[in-house]
Design a protein around this motif. Sequence first.
Motif, short mmCIF file in Angstrom:
data_model
loop_
_atom_site.label_atom_id
_atom_site.label_comp_id
_atom_site.label_asym_id
_atom_site.label_seq_id
_atom_site.Cartn_x
_atom_site.Cartn_y
_atom_site.Cartn_z
N SER A 283 -3.49 3.32 -5.34
CA SER A 283 -4.11 2.64 -4.21
C SER A 283 -3.88 1.13 -4.33
CB SER A 283 -5.62 2.93 -4.17
OG SER A 283 -6.25 2.43 -5.35
N ARG B 26 0.82 -1.21 0.00
CA ARG B 26 0.00 0.00 0.00
C ARG B 26 0.86 1.27 0.00
NH1 ARG B 26 -4.03 1.62 4.87
NH2 ARG B 26 -1.99 1.78 5.90
N THR C 179 -4.18 10.85 -2.75
CA THR C 179 -4.01 9.43 -2.44
C THR C 179 -5.37 8.76 -2.43
OG1 THR C 179 -2.08 9.91 -1.12
CG2 THR C 179 -3.15 7.79 -0.76
N THR C 180 -5.55 7.79 -3.30
CA THR C 180 -6.81 7.05 -3.35
C THR C 180 -6.86 6.06 -2.21
OG1 THR C 180 -6.74 7.22 -5.75
CG2 THR C 180 -8.29 5.64 -4.80
N PRO C 181 -7.92 6.04 -1.42
CA PRO C 181 -7.97 5.14 -0.28
C PRO C 181 -8.09 3.67 -0.71
CG PRO C 181 -10.07 6.24 -0.58
CD PRO C 181 -9.13 6.86 -1.55
N HIS D 290 0.64 4.22 -2.73
CA HIS D 290 0.35 5.60 -2.35
C HIS D 290 1.46 6.53 -2.81
CE1 HIS D 290 -2.77 4.69 1.04
NE2 HIS D 290 -3.14 4.25 -0.16
#
Length: 504
Positions: free
Chosen positions: A461, A452, A495-497, A456
């Motif tokens: 993601s 991860r 930042t895409t979760p 990020h």
Amino acid sequence: MTRRHFRFPTLSARLRITGWILLTTTVALVAVSTTARSISQLEIAQSANEAVTQETQEFVRFAETGSNPRTGGPFDTVADLLCQYIHRQSLTTGESLVAIVDDTVVSAEGASTASVEAGTPVSALSLPLREVATASATSGITETSGGALHWARIEVTFGTQNATLVITQATDQAVASLQRSTLAMAWVGLAGLVLTCGIAWLVAGQILKPIRQVQRVAQDISTKDLSGRVPVNGNDDIAAVATTFNLMLDRLQAIHDTQQRFVDDAGHELRTPITIVRGHLELLSEDPAERAATLRLVDSELARMGRIVSDLLVLARSEQPNFVNPAEVELTELMLDIEAKVQVLGDRRWQLVQIAEGEQVLDAQRITQAFLQLATNAVQYTQPGDKIRMGSSLEVDGHGQILRFWIHDSGPGVSQADASHIFERFERGDGHRSGTSPHERAGAGLGLAIVRAIAHAHGGSAWVSSAKGDGARFGIDLPAEFPDPSEPSGEEPVTTPLHVLPSA
């Protein structure tokens, strides 16, 4: 002999600013006052000279007429000429006229002749008038106790009679007025300096207020609390200093948090293997077989400690701006290189079923590291001979074009409860993936956290999807185009979760 250096007492910035403003204002006021006084003195002297010259010209014109205004005929005597002229004049302030015939005053008017009467001999006149009356020059300036005396002498010849007309212009009253004005200006200037000093003190305090706030925040900062920030008001240079100071504190806090997290994580994860190693070494048997088994166990635990430390260092570095070094990468070559490397991770049926083509800006080493972590995870939850599929693709979602790397194992899958937090640090799931207790697994729960972190760092993601009986599918999605970190845009990276995808 020891040489001692004299040191001036340290003054506060506020006092220095006020002092410099006061000094500058004082110098300006003195310069203006001196210049104004000099100009006024020149004007007084020029005005006196013009008055004497004008009076001389008027007498010449009067004498050239040769006509007695009182009788309409010619003048009988030179004394009559001079007396008629003096009595007809309207004198200005400081102006005096004295008519002298045969060393005797026949007529006198003006401030300088208040005590002079007709018939007064020249020798009885005041010293300035006597010097003027007996001077050989026709004009000049005589210094007196009250100021300069501008004068002119006109020699008059009337037949066989000779006379002298003395014209004087005193400047004592003008000089006294100038001195009064200068004194008034001095008092006004002094009041202005006091007012300027007060205003400068207040303004300096307002200007330096953010600096004092920076000082207070810096004093309150400790090694355990970096949360203090300086209030930023406005957009001037001082506000820029406060903003820069806050940004510095943000960086320090991020570094401190990273270090603290590393220490906490290391203490949390290394405590168990250290305890195991210590316990077995304390009970080390003399039996060769048991001794060898104990040493193998100790070696295994030390190797696990080494992996934990390496993983923690990777996670610590992931929060630094230079964690990834993007460059142009050929996607096909990258995927084929990854396939060759995963082959040695375990006896599985590896299948590369999809390959993205083209070039993309990314850190090939970090992407390879993330994919190998996912492959290691897939090997851990499968058996020898099981099938593991993998691939990469360029796709379009709601946010635009993305580059997807994925791997799909045939293991027991991931429960919905584990999927939401499986990429967190030290999360190993509840045992459903392997059917065993989490404590029986070799990993420390950091591999997926590293995956991860790498995603990020690329602005993407990490995700997982799983269905019962269909194994688990892990992957990372990266933007197909993202800015070069060496050219900062001034904005925080998006930042895409973590998200959970439906099963493929």
